[in-house]
Design a protein around this motif. Structure first.
Motif, PDB file in Angstrom:
ATOM      1  N   UNK A 288      -4.305  40.242 -22.693  1.00  0.00           N
ATOM      2  CA  UNK A 288      -3.469  40.175 -23.906  1.00  0.00           C
ATOM      3  C   UNK A 288      -3.705  38.876 -24.658  1.00  0.00           C
ATOM      4  N   UNK A 289      -3.922  37.800 -23.935  1.00  0.00           N
ATOM      5  CA  UNK A 289      -4.120  36.507 -24.594  1.00  0.00           C
ATOM      6  C   UNK A 289      -5.348  36.524 -25.488  1.00  0.00           C
ATOM      7  N   UNK A 290      -6.444  37.043 -24.982  1.00  0.00           N
ATOM      8  CA  UNK A 290      -7.656  37.076 -25.798  1.00  0.00           C
ATOM      9  C   UNK A 290      -7.519  38.034 -26.964  1.00  0.00           C
ATOM     10  N   UNK A 291      -6.746  39.117 -26.775  1.00  0.00           N
ATOM     11  CA  UNK A 291      -6.526  40.047 -27.883  1.00  0.00           C
ATOM     12  C   UNK A 291      -5.646  39.439 -28.965  1.00  0.00           C
ATOM     13  N   UNK A 292      -4.797  38.453 -28.592  1.00  0.00           N
ATOM     14  CA  UNK A 292      -3.855  37.877 -29.559  1.00  0.00           C
ATOM     15  C   UNK A 292      -4.312  36.552 -30.150  1.00  0.00           C
ATOM     16  N   UNK A 293      -5.479  36.074 -29.745  1.00  0.00           N
ATOM     17  CA  UNK A 293      -5.911  34.738 -30.187  1.00  0.00           C
ATOM     18  C   UNK A 293      -6.089  34.663 -31.701  1.00  0.00           C
ATOM     19  N   UNK A 294      -6.539  35.771 -32.323  1.00  0.00           N
ATOM     20  CA  UNK A 294      -6.715  35.751 -33.777  1.00  0.00           C
ATOM     21  C   UNK A 294      -5.377  35.548 -34.483  1.00  0.00           C
ATOM     22  N   UNK A 295      -4.336  36.251 -33.989  1.00  0.00           N
ATOM     23  CA  UNK A 295      -3.023  36.077 -34.583  1.00  0.00           C
ATOM     24  C   UNK A 295      -2.477  34.679 -34.376  1.00  0.00           C
ATOM     25  N   UNK A 296      -2.720  34.094 -33.194  1.00  0.00           N
ATOM     26  CA  UNK A 296      -2.263  32.731 -32.936  1.00  0.00           C
ATOM     27  C   UNK A 296      -2.983  31.750 -33.855  1.00  0.00           C
ATOM     28  N   UNK A 297      -4.279  31.961 -34.061  1.00  0.00           N
ATOM     29  CA  UNK A 297      -5.026  31.088 -34.977  1.00  0.00           C
ATOM     30  C   UNK A 297      -4.486  31.212 -36.402  1.00  0.00           C
ATOM     31  N   UNK A 298      -4.151  32.436 -36.820  1.00  0.00           N
ATOM     32  CA  UNK A 298      -3.592  32.630 -38.161  1.00  0.00           C
ATOM     33  C   UNK A 298      -2.230  31.950 -38.284  1.00  0.00           C
ATOM     34  N   UNK A 299      -1.404  32.073 -37.236  1.00  0.00           N
ATOM     35  CA  UNK A 299      -0.097  31.404 -37.265  1.00  0.00           C
ATOM     36  C   UNK A 299      -0.273  29.889 -37.352  1.00  0.00           C
ATOM     37  N   UNK A 300      -1.277  29.362 -36.638  1.00  0.00           N
ATOM     38  CA  UNK A 300      -1.554  27.930 -36.740  1.00  0.00           C
ATOM     39  C   UNK A 300      -1.915  27.518 -38.152  1.00  0.00           C
TER      40      UNK A 300
END
Length: 552
Positions: A288-300
């Motif tokens: 799940x972490x690798x699948x969500x990394x794009x969203x975390x980068x966008x939130x950053x």
């Protein structure tokens, strides 16, 4: 990249509520996992089958229902988080302190749409799995330790290997994900710029060159995305391999001791059933972490924008009611747009008396449109103030004030809707036909195929410039009919019109201004016959001036 971004938790209430729900659901699921393992071990070892199978079916059903409910709540939380961040982002970049020079509209559009959409995996799937990754291994270790301390020791030694390798892989993929997101922002921003400038590019025969550049950026983004996916798939393989080896170690030592009679069958079955459950949440967290990394980068990136210049105008402590029938006064008003050194207005003292019409003339660049922008609350002065009676205009909520304003712009925007809907825009109720007659637009409208129900097309393509202006006048008539004390603002109402249409618009404006407070902005003094006072703005506002239009 942190497992749990503290800025999301600190600034978004939806995430905090979601975490509480996720912890509660995680605790319930953990308990059900332990009960299921105990029942399954009992059934396999030859215990009372009927009652145990019924209880096992009940536990499995409860897990399914709980998982479904948690997933539904998580998706709703993700939607609220995205909506909250989008509102804050839009409010920030459209606020009075935002710098339009450094704002890339294309990158922001990509960030607010495609970028934040990727937060679904982070909020709805990664965070709940993170809770389970903490609760389940600890609970399994406690239960296994009470049954067989040797197996608990093997699990305790091998479980930390999964988060260690997950962290190592995460550090490796962090830069790749950040690069992938930068390329996507660059692609979105450049594509928007190309679309906006396509006519110019076509004129100078540069369209093919720009298409080649977009193709090159797209290929770079594709390669970066495939590289990130390759690492994500390999990381899933590594985590699966580690978990499988760890479970195999537990199974081997349990099997050997069971073979030599050092371990009971019930205990062995319980350990074998629970051992995979200790590793499963950690494996899922990695995936799940690798699948969500794009969203975390966008939130950053969103938080980086929110930390930059901009932001909504501060809300007044006590919103004031706009007074009726009061004079509007400019007190040394000045405004310099961000990124410019020369002021658009400086030291303006102007009075708009109730029931009178003021004409403001001047060459292009004198600040006439800026004057209207200030009255419409599209911008705020950075020097001086505007008062309505004894109340500062800045203390009146913008929405309340704009409901008191009837505005006729130079180029009115008409929607792809019916004539009646375009006239009614921004006003609830009112007699549309009467407003159209007063504006001199009734005959034009009845000549259309469906009369007032005729769709005008985007920007009113079915009408001429003069006809569009009369539709805008009808809007203003409808507004003043609903708000008798409305202030009328007109920006070059006859610019670019032929003499016949200009005469019709002037007649409509004269009816609109009867007995009302009005401000007309025009290049010349041709409107002076309708005005009670005429103010000529100098071309350059660098020197202060006072006393115009009755000001003190």
């Amino acid at each position: 990249m942190k497992p749990l971004d503290p800025r999301l938790v600190a600034t978004t209430r939806s995430v905090r509520v979601h975490l509480v729900v996720a912890i509660a659901c995680g605790a319930a699921l953990t308990g059900l996992i332990l009960v299921q393992a105990r029942l399954l071990a009992g059934v396999i070892s030859g215990g009372p089958a009927t009652a145990a199978l019924a209880a096992l079916a009940l536990v499995v059903s409860a897990r399914v229902v709980l998982a479904y409910g948690a997933e539904t709540a998580a998706l709703r939380s993700a939607a609220r988080v995205k909506s909250d961040l989008r509102r804050r982002l839009v409010a920030h970049v459209t606020g009075p302190a935002a710098d339009p020079v450094t704002t890339d509209a294309g990158e922001l559009a990509t960030l607010a749409t495609r970028g934040l959409d990727a937060l679904d995996d982070y909020v709805a799937r990664y965070l709940p799995q993170l809770v389970l990754a903490v609760l389940v291994p600890v609970a399994v270790l406690v239960v296994v330790a009470r049954a067989d301390w040797i197996s608990a020791l093997v699990i305790a030694c091998t479980v930390p290997l999964i988060p260690v390798f997950m962290a190592l892989i995460g550090w490796h993929t962090q830069d790749r994900t950040a690069r992938q997101w930068r390329l996507l922002e660059r692609l979105g921003g450049h594509f928007l710029d190309v679309v906006e400038g396509l006519p110019t590019l076509a004129i100078f025969r540069r369209a093919k060159a720009e298409a080649e550049l977009i193709r090159r950026v797209t290929d770079e983004h594709r390669r970066a995305t495939m590289g990130t996916l390759r690492v994500a798939f390999l990381s899933a393989f590594v985590l699966e391999l580690l978990a499988t080896i760890a479970v195999a170690l537990v199974a081997v030592e349990v099997g050997l001791r069971l073979l030599y009679g050092q371990l009971g069958l019930d205990t062995a079955l319980l350990v074998l059933v629970l051992a995979p459950e200790a590793y499963l949440p950690l494996r899922e967290v990695g995936a799940r972490f690798h699948a969500s990394m794009e969203g975390v980068a966008a939130a950053g990136r969103v938080f980086a924008v929110l930390d930059g210049p901009g932001g909504p105008a501060p809300e007044p402590a006590a919103p004031a009611e706009p007074p009726t029938g009061a004079e509007i006064r400019f007190h040394g008003v000045g405004l310099t747009y961000p990124g410019r050194t020369e002021p658009a207005l400086a030291g303006v003292d102007l009075v708009l008396r109730p029931g009178t019409t003021t004409l403001v003339t001047g060459r292009s660049g004198a600040g006439k449109t800026t004057l209207l922008s200030l009255l419409l609350r599209f911008t705020e002065p950075d020097a001086g103030r505007i008062t309505v009676g004894e109340v500062d205009l800045a203390d009146i909520p913008a929405g309340d004030w704009r409901r008191r304003v009837a505005w006729v712009p130079q180029r009115p925007y008409l929607l792809d809707a019916s004539v009646a809907d375009n006239i009614r825009l921004g006003t609830i109720g009112g007699d549309v036909e009467t407003a159209a007659r007063l504006a001199g637009a009734h005959d034009v409208i009845t000549a259309l195929p469906d009369g007032y129900a005729t769709r005008l097309g985007e920007r009113g393509t079915r009408l001429s410039a003069g006809q569009r202006q009369r539709i805008a006048l009808a809007r203003a008539f409808l507004r003043v009919a609903r708000t008798p004390d409305a202030i009328v603002l007109l920006d070059e109402p006859t610019a670019h019109l032929d003499p016949e249409n200009a005469a019709l618009v002037r007649a409509g404006v004269a009816r609109l201004l009867e007995g009302r407070t009005g401000l007309i902005v025009a290049h010349d003094g041709g409107w002076s016959g309708l005005a009670d006072e005429v103010v000529a703005l100098p071309w350059c506002q660098e020197s202060h001036f006072a006393g115009i239009g009755g000001g003190s």
